[in-house]
Design a protein around this motif. Structure first.
Motif, PDB file in Angstrom:
ATOM      1  N   UNK A 101       2.050 -39.187 100.540  1.00 52.86           N
ATOM      2  CA  UNK A 101       1.212 -38.050 100.157  1.00 52.86           C
ATOM      3  C   UNK A 101       1.533 -37.516  98.767  1.00 52.86           C
ATOM      4  N   UNK A 102       2.676 -37.883  98.193  1.00 53.59           N
ATOM      5  CA  UNK A 102       3.088 -37.293  96.915  1.00 53.59           C
ATOM      6  C   UNK A 102       2.145 -37.630  95.760  1.00 53.59           C
ATOM      7  N   UNK A 103       1.641 -38.871  95.642  1.00 51.22           N
ATOM      8  CA  UNK A 103       0.714 -39.143  94.529  1.00 51.22           C
ATOM      9  C   UNK A 103      -0.586 -38.354  94.603  1.00 51.22           C
ATOM     10  N   UNK A 104      -0.919 -37.814  95.779  1.00 53.35           N
ATOM     11  CA  UNK A 104      -2.168 -37.088  95.944  1.00 53.35           C
ATOM     12  C   UNK A 104      -2.016 -35.581  95.710  1.00 53.35           C
ATOM     13  N   UNK A 105      -0.797 -35.138  95.421  1.00 54.74           N
ATOM     14  CA  UNK A 105      -0.590 -33.706  95.193  1.00 54.74           C
ATOM     15  C   UNK A 105      -1.433 -33.260  94.009  1.00 54.74           C
ATOM     16  N   UNK A 106      -2.233 -32.246  94.219  1.00 57.74           N
ATOM     17  CA  UNK A 106      -3.164 -31.771  93.205  1.00 57.74           C
ATOM     18  C   UNK A 106      -2.462 -30.821  92.241  1.00 57.74           C
ATOM     19  N   UNK A 107      -2.456 -31.200  90.966  1.00 57.94           N
ATOM     20  CA  UNK A 107      -1.855 -30.362  89.930  1.00 57.94           C
ATOM     21  C   UNK A 107      -2.904 -29.971  88.885  1.00 57.94           C
ATOM     22  N   UNK A 108      -4.168 -30.193  89.177  1.00 53.80           N
ATOM     23  CA  UNK A 108      -5.215 -29.955  88.181  1.00 53.80           C
ATOM     24  C   UNK A 108      -5.550 -28.481  88.006  1.00 53.80           C
ATOM     25  N   UNK A 109      -5.123 -27.642  88.951  1.00 56.50           N
ATOM     26  CA  UNK A 109      -5.398 -26.216  88.835  1.00 56.50           C
ATOM     27  C   UNK A 109      -4.709 -25.626  87.615  1.00 56.50           C
ATOM     28  N   UNK A 110      -3.551 -26.216  87.282  1.00 58.18           N
ATOM     29  CA  UNK A 110      -2.816 -25.772  86.094  1.00 58.18           C
ATOM     30  C   UNK A 110      -2.423 -27.023  85.315  1.00 58.18           C
ATOM     31  N   UNK A 111      -3.347 -27.669  84.608  1.00 57.89           N
ATOM     32  CA  UNK A 111      -3.052 -28.928  83.928  1.00 57.89           C
ATOM     33  C   UNK A 111      -1.985 -28.759  82.858  1.00 57.89           C
ATOM     34  N   UNK A 112      -1.085 -29.722  82.778  1.00 54.81           N
ATOM     35  CA  UNK A 112      -0.002 -29.665  81.800  1.00 54.81           C
ATOM     36  C   UNK A 112      -0.515 -30.023  80.413  1.00 54.81           C
ATOM     37  N   UNK A 113      -0.076 -29.246  79.407  1.00 60.94           N
ATOM     38  CA  UNK A 113      -0.501 -29.482  78.031  1.00 60.94           C
ATOM     39  C   UNK A 113       0.402 -30.523  77.399  1.00 60.94           C
ATOM     40  N   UNK A 114       0.197 -31.783  77.758  1.00 61.03           N
ATOM     41  CA  UNK A 114       1.002 -32.870  77.210  1.00 61.03           C
ATOM     42  C   UNK A 114       0.060 -33.889  76.599  1.00 61.03           C
ATOM     43  N   UNK A 115       0.503 -34.617  75.582  1.00 55.56           N
ATOM     44  CA  UNK A 115      -0.358 -35.616  74.959  1.00 55.56           C
ATOM     45  C   UNK A 115      -0.616 -36.768  75.920  1.00 55.56           C
ATOM     46  N   UNK A 146       3.865 -27.584  80.681  1.00 53.08           N
ATOM     47  CA  UNK A 146       4.413 -28.859  80.231  1.00 53.08           C
ATOM     48  C   UNK A 146       5.823 -29.046  80.777  1.00 53.08           C
ATOM     49  N   UNK A 147       6.619 -28.006  80.740  1.00 53.44           N
ATOM     50  CA  UNK A 147       7.979 -28.088  81.262  1.00 53.44           C
ATOM     51  C   UNK A 147       7.969 -28.298  82.775  1.00 53.44           C
ATOM     52  N   UNK A 148       7.077 -27.582  83.481  1.00 52.57           N
ATOM     53  CA  UNK A 148       6.978 -27.756  84.925  1.00 52.57           C
ATOM     54  C   UNK A 148       6.552 -29.175  85.285  1.00 52.57           C
ATOM     55  N   UNK A 149       5.691 -29.768  84.458  1.00 54.93           N
ATOM     56  CA  UNK A 149       5.237 -31.126  84.711  1.00 54.93           C
ATOM     57  C   UNK A 149       6.387 -32.117  84.584  1.00 54.93           C
ATOM     58  N   UNK A 157      -7.347 -24.465 100.606  1.00 56.40           N
ATOM     59  CA  UNK A 157      -6.976 -24.640  99.203  1.00 56.40           C
ATOM     60  C   UNK A 157      -6.443 -26.061  99.044  1.00 56.40           C
ATOM     61  N   UNK A 158      -7.166 -26.890  98.300  1.00 61.40           N
ATOM     62  CA  UNK A 158      -6.781 -28.306  98.210  1.00 61.40           C
ATOM     63  C   UNK A 158      -5.389 -28.482  97.609  1.00 61.40           C
ATOM     64  N   UNK A 159      -5.053 -27.685  96.597  1.00 61.20           N
ATOM     65  CA  UNK A 159      -3.723 -27.793  95.992  1.00 61.20           C
ATOM     66  C   UNK A 159      -2.637 -27.483  97.014  1.00 61.20           C
ATOM     67  N   UNK A 160      -2.844 -26.426  97.806  1.00 64.51           N
ATOM     68  CA  UNK A 160      -1.876 -26.076  98.843  1.00 64.51           C
ATOM     69  C   UNK A 160      -1.837 -27.129  99.931  1.00 64.51           C
ATOM     70  N   UNK A 161      -3.001 -27.686 100.274  1.00 59.67           N
ATOM     71  CA  UNK A 161      -3.061 -28.702 101.334  1.00 59.67           C
ATOM     72  C   UNK A 161      -2.277 -29.954 100.955  1.00 59.67           C
ATOM     73  N   UNK A 167       2.366 -26.704  93.472  1.00 60.84           N
ATOM     74  CA  UNK A 167       3.237 -27.812  93.085  1.00 60.84           C
ATOM     75  C   UNK A 167       4.667 -27.345  92.849  1.00 60.84           C
ATOM     76  N   UNK A 168       4.852 -26.131  92.345  1.00 62.97           N
ATOM     77  CA  UNK A 168       6.195 -25.588  92.144  1.00 62.97           C
ATOM     78  C   UNK A 168       6.861 -25.287  93.488  1.00 62.97           C
TER      79      UNK A 168
END
Length: 288
Positions: free
Chosen positions: A234-248, A211-214, A86-90, A131-132
């Motif tokens: 490694x932090x900038x590469x953390x994958x958060x796209x599985x649950x994209x934040x609804x922010x402008x 959005x709040x989690x982001x 799982x890329x997000x977990x990795x 990510x959480x």
């Protein structure tokens, strides 16, 4: 030279020669261990797959002059296969082991070991958003290391909260009188999630909007990297796209987590009071 045995989490590995590896591990009783695993890269190696990142092993070592030597390794937690699938977990696990490696440069105790094992186990079981899980791990690891953030009372004066100004350099939220001009302001929902991540209140974390989690992730990233005194690669590469934040968005490539982190970290700290106060440190650490 004596033999010793310990439970360890594999943090990273490096090739050595044609068939060996140098394995860096965080152990239960001996802190960080760097040891040579001889022949581990050969196909016929009896414990090669057990000494991969994110694995938990019961290992026996032969104490050497500069590097110890791994003589046995028995698997205790085979988390690597599930995590790398799982890329997000990795990416989250990679940031965790890098943080553990940094925090254990000088010293590492049982709490750091148990915290890391618990976080990797949670990732392998997909118990929460990766990510959480990472954010919770970072806050707890920093607390165990002596940099417990405050998300309620003022980190400088101790004035009871709630407060909205957040200053990384001072250890968390601060009262208006202690906040430097231009300090980022966090809303109640973000502060609530940050407190829940630190306390392990997963019912609150899992029910929060993305959005709040982001926003909370940006604060956690800034706090951890400030106290580690250098960035986590490694932090900038953390994958958060599985649950994209609804922010402008504000143009192509806008990253709300990185933007929040930059805004929080860029705030200058005000002059400290004359009395002996050590902002950013708090006694007591959360359980793993």
């Amino acid at each position: 030279m004596p033999l010793y045995r310990d439970e360890c989490v594999v943090l990273r590995t490096h090739k050595l020669g044609e068939a060996d590896r140098i394995v860096t591990m965080l152990s239960r009783q001996h802190g960080k261990i760097r040891a040579v695993a001889k022949g581990v890269r050969r196909t016929a190696s009896k414990f090669g797959s057990r000494l991969e990142p994110f694995m938990v092993v019961d290992a026996q070592f032969y104490e050497g002059r500069s590097l110890d030597i791994v003589t046995q390794a028995e698997s205790l937690g085979s988390y690597g296969a599930q995590i790398v699938a799982d890329y997000s977990a990795y990416t989250a696990a990679s940031a965790m082991v890098e943080t553990a490696d940094r925090l254990s440069e000088a010293d590492a105790g049982l709490q750091q070991y148990l915290l890391l094992v618990g976080a990797l186990r949670s990732l392998s079981r997909s118990e929460h958003v990766p990510s959480a899980t990472l954010d919770s791990y970072l806050l707890r690891a920093m607390s165990i290391a002596g940099w417990a953030p405050s998300f309620s009372d003022c980190a400088v004066t101790g004035e009871p909260g709630p407060h909205s100004a957040f200053v990384v350099q001072l250890g968390g939220v601060v009262a208006d009188g202690a906040a430097p001009p231009g300090s980022p302001r966090l809303d109640f929902a973000t502060l609530s999630i940050l407190g829940s991540l630190l306390a392990g209140d997963w019912a609150t974390v899992d029910s929060a909007d993305e959005r709040t989690r982001s926003r909370a992730s940006g604060v956690v990233a800034a706090y951890a990297q400030w106290h580690l005194e250098r960035s986590l690669k490694s932090l900038p590469h953390v994958d958060r796209t599985e649950h994209p934040a609804a922010v402008p968005t504000h143009g192509p490539g806008h990253d709300p987590v990185a933007a929040t982190a930059r805004a929080v970290a860029a705030t200058p700290a005000p002059p400290l009071p004359d009395h002996d106060l050590e902002p950013g440190r708090a006694e007591g650490t959360p359980t793993a």
